[in-house]
Scaffold this motif. Structure first.
Motif, PDB file in Angstrom:
ATOM      1  N   ASN A   1       0.832  -1.203   0.000  1.00  0.00           N
ATOM      2  CA  ASN A   1       0.000   0.000   0.000  1.00  0.00           C
ATOM      3  C   ASN A   1       0.869   1.257   0.000  1.00  0.00           C
ATOM      4  N   GLU A   2       1.962   1.221   0.749  1.00  0.00           N
ATOM      5  CA  GLU A   2       2.896   2.355   0.749  1.00  0.00           C
ATOM      6  C   GLU A   2       3.533   2.534  -0.625  1.00  0.00           C
ATOM      7  N   THR A   3       3.833   1.418  -1.286  1.00  0.00           N
ATOM      8  CA  THR A   3       4.419   1.497  -2.627  1.00  0.00           C
ATOM      9  C   THR A   3       3.431   2.116  -3.609  1.00  0.00           C
ATOM     10  N   VAL A   4       2.174   1.726  -3.529  1.00  0.00           N
ATOM     11  CA  VAL A   4       1.149   2.313  -4.400  1.00  0.00           C
ATOM     12  C   VAL A   4       1.012   3.811  -4.120  1.00  0.00           C
ATOM     13  N   ALA A   5       1.033   4.176  -2.846  1.00  0.00           N
ATOM     14  CA  ALA A   5       0.917   5.593  -2.493  1.00  0.00           C
ATOM     15  C   ALA A   5       2.096   6.393  -3.039  1.00  0.00           C
ATOM     16  N   ASP A   6       3.283   5.788  -3.006  1.00  0.00           N
ATOM     17  CA  ASP A   6       4.482   6.485  -3.480  1.00  0.00           C
ATOM     18  C   ASP A   6       4.520   6.609  -5.007  1.00  0.00           C
ATOM     19  N   THR A   7       4.110   5.548  -5.700  1.00  0.00           N
ATOM     20  CA  THR A   7       4.250   5.523  -7.162  1.00  0.00           C
ATOM     21  C   THR A   7       3.033   6.070  -7.897  1.00  0.00           C
ATOM     22  N   LYS A   8       1.881   6.065  -7.238  1.00  0.00           N
ATOM     23  CA  LYS A   8       0.635   6.576  -7.835  1.00  0.00           C
ATOM     24  C   LYS A   8       0.386   6.000  -9.231  1.00  0.00           C
ATOM     25  N   PRO A   9       0.304   4.673  -9.337  1.00  0.00           N
ATOM     26  CA  PRO A   9       0.105   4.057 -10.654  1.00  0.00           C
ATOM     27  C   PRO A   9      -1.316   4.240 -11.151  1.00  0.00           C
ATOM     28  N   THR A  10      -1.476   4.218 -12.466  1.00  0.00           N
ATOM     29  CA  THR A  10      -2.813   4.185 -13.054  1.00  0.00           C
ATOM     30  C   THR A  10      -3.211   2.754 -13.404  1.00  0.00           C
ATOM     31  N   LEU A  11      -2.270   1.821 -13.277  1.00  0.00           N
ATOM     32  CA  LEU A  11      -2.535   0.408 -13.559  1.00  0.00           C
ATOM     33  C   LEU A  11      -1.574  -0.430 -12.739  1.00  0.00           C
ATOM     34  N   VAL A  12      -2.094  -1.445 -12.043  1.00  0.00           N
ATOM     35  CA  VAL A  12      -1.274  -2.338 -11.234  1.00  0.00           C
ATOM     36  C   VAL A  12      -1.330  -3.740 -11.830  1.00  0.00           C
TER      37      VAL A  12
ATOM     38  N   LEU B   1       0.805 -15.995  -1.677  1.00  0.00           N
ATOM     39  CA  LEU B   1       0.790 -15.005  -0.606  1.00  0.00           C
ATOM     40  C   LEU B   1       0.752 -13.582  -1.165  1.00  0.00           C
ATOM     41  N   VAL B   2       1.583 -13.313  -2.168  1.00  0.00           N
ATOM     42  CA  VAL B   2       1.597 -11.976  -2.763  1.00  0.00           C
ATOM     43  C   VAL B   2       0.274 -11.683  -3.460  1.00  0.00           C
ATOM     44  N   ALA B   3      -0.275 -12.669  -4.145  1.00  0.00           N
ATOM     45  CA  ALA B   3      -1.563 -12.474  -4.807  1.00  0.00           C
ATOM     46  C   ALA B   3      -2.659 -12.163  -3.790  1.00  0.00           C
ATOM     47  N   SER B   4      -2.640 -12.838  -2.649  1.00  0.00           N
ATOM     48  CA  SER B   4      -3.636 -12.570  -1.610  1.00  0.00           C
ATOM     49  C   SER B   4      -3.518 -11.146  -1.089  1.00  0.00           C
ATOM     50  N   ALA B   5      -2.286 -10.692  -0.900  1.00  0.00           N
ATOM     51  CA  ALA B   5      -2.085  -9.310  -0.453  1.00  0.00           C
ATOM     52  C   ALA B   5      -2.574  -8.321  -1.509  1.00  0.00           C
ATOM     53  N   CYS B   6      -2.335  -8.628  -2.768  1.00  0.00           N
ATOM     54  CA  CYS B   6      -2.761  -7.735  -3.849  1.00  0.00           C
ATOM     55  C   CYS B   6      -4.280  -7.674  -3.968  1.00  0.00           C
ATOM     56  N   LEU B   7      -4.943  -8.794  -3.742  1.00  0.00           N
ATOM     57  CA  LEU B   7      -6.408  -8.784  -3.787  1.00  0.00           C
ATOM     58  C   LEU B   7      -6.976  -7.885  -2.695  1.00  0.00           C
ATOM     59  N   ALA B   8      -6.356  -7.933  -1.513  1.00  0.00           N
ATOM     60  CA  ALA B   8      -6.782  -7.041  -0.431  1.00  0.00           C
ATOM     61  C   ALA B   8      -6.474  -5.589  -0.790  1.00  0.00           C
ATOM     62  N   LEU B   9      -5.324  -5.377  -1.414  1.00  0.00           N
ATOM     63  CA  LEU B   9      -4.932  -4.032  -1.827  1.00  0.00           C
ATOM     64  C   LEU B   9      -5.912  -3.466  -2.847  1.00  0.00           C
TER      65      LEU B   9
ATOM     66  N   GLN C   1      -9.000  -3.750  -2.941  1.00  0.00           N
ATOM     67  CA  GLN C   1     -10.179  -3.208  -2.274  1.00  0.00           C
ATOM     68  C   GLN C   1      -9.918  -1.820  -1.703  1.00  0.00           C
ATOM     69  N   ARG C   2      -8.656  -1.477  -1.499  1.00  0.00           N
ATOM     70  CA  ARG C   2      -8.310  -0.153  -0.981  1.00  0.00           C
ATOM     71  C   ARG C   2      -8.147   0.880  -2.099  1.00  0.00           C
ATOM     72  N   HIS C   3      -7.994   0.399  -3.323  1.00  0.00           N
ATOM     73  CA  HIS C   3      -7.741   1.301  -4.452  1.00  0.00           C
ATOM     74  C   HIS C   3      -8.717   0.960  -5.583  1.00  0.00           C
ATOM     75  N   LEU C   4      -9.983   1.170  -5.301  1.00  0.00           N
ATOM     76  CA  LEU C   4     -11.038   0.761  -6.227  1.00  0.00           C
ATOM     77  C   LEU C   4     -10.989   1.526  -7.542  1.00  0.00           C
TER      78      LEU C   4
ATOM     79  N   GLN D   1      -8.014  -9.277 -16.464  1.00  0.00           N
ATOM     80  CA  GLN D   1      -8.603  -8.138 -15.759  1.00  0.00           C
ATOM     81  C   GLN D   1      -9.383  -8.665 -14.559  1.00  0.00           C
ATOM     82  N   LEU D   2      -9.095  -8.146 -13.379  1.00  0.00           N
ATOM     83  CA  LEU D   2      -9.755  -8.608 -12.167  1.00  0.00           C
ATOM     84  C   LEU D   2     -10.794  -7.595 -11.700  1.00  0.00           C
ATOM     85  N   GLY D   3     -11.855  -8.125 -11.116  1.00  0.00           N
ATOM     86  CA  GLY D   3     -12.882  -7.262 -10.544  1.00  0.00           C
ATOM     87  C   GLY D   3     -13.750  -8.039  -9.584  1.00  0.00           C
TER      88      GLY D   3
END
Length: 233
Positions: free
Chosen positions: A104-115, A128-136, A138-141, A222-224
């Protein structure tokens, strides 16, 4: 793909992003590649994979692998970010909440338009990384998340289908995004091959038979989220 997009590729290990997304990265200069597991163990050790890679111990392995990754991403004009988590072979897997916070800190720092994130195939670190990204996600809808098929595990029979089925049961829809079809120009193919060649230690561990299959087509999903009533049908 829009020329002004800012891409963030989340990679479990020091080679996964180039193996699975190298053509896309080559086509998008200044892509940020955030690799999760780049730290050595707290106390030195020797593992089978590090030995097969040609290293005497884990400390030597992670120093060399970080250097290989910086060299590879430099050839693709990408920006490396190394998070200091330890992978499963060092018997110190992080808590998923710690990964979510760091990513989440990395996303905040880089401000991507696509992850770009791993689909999460087979390997416990990838899951494990995929699980963290799925949770992430939800924070960056407002930010699209697209999953790449993890090379080389995508070649295992049925593993992609099983993962997509599991995601569907958890309420995630996965659709192939035509917008990410990368027109693999000869120059981009040369760039990806040159980048792969810099991971000398990992190619050594894969061996000649496995190496032949590493340069393969790239596939993305594409995930949703879907409504509970839809995911339970």
């Amino acid at each position: 793909m829009e020329s002004n997009q800012r891409l963030l590729v989340i990679s479990p290990h020091l080679d996964d992003a180039v193996l699975s997304c190298g053509l896309l990265i080559a086509a998008r200069p200044c892509t940020v590649v955030c690799t999760v597991f780049t730290a050595p163990p707290a106390e030195n050790m020797t593992t089978d994979w590090d030995c097969a890679s040609g290293f005497a111990d884990a400390f030597e392995a992670m120093r060399a692998r970080q250097a290989e990754d910086r060299e590879a991403l430099g050839l693709l004009s990408a920006v490396p970010v190394h998070l200091l988590f330890r992978d499963a072979q060092y018997r110190a897997s992080p808590d998923v909440d710690a990964l979510i916070t760091a990513l989440n800190e990395t996303v905040a720092d880089t401000k991507p338009t696509l992850v770009l994130m791993p689909l999460g195939l087979f390997h416990s670190d990838h899951v494990l990384v995929a699980s963290a990204c799925l949770a992430l996600m939800q924070r960056h809808l407002a930010t699209p998340f697209i999953a790449y098929e993890d090379v080389p595990y995508r070649r295992m029979p049925g593993v992609v289908q099983a993962r997509l089925y599991e995601l569907a049961k958890r309420g995630y829809a996965a659709d192939t995004p035509h917008a990410l079809d990368v027109p693999a120009t000869p120059q981009q193919e040369r760039m990806k091959r040159a980048a792969l060649d810099t991971y000398r230690s990992q190619l050594r561990a894969f061996g000649p038979d496995e190496q032949a299959s590493l340069f393969s087509s790239e596939r993305y999903w594409q995930l949703g989220r879907v409504a509970p009533s839809q995911s339970n049908r």
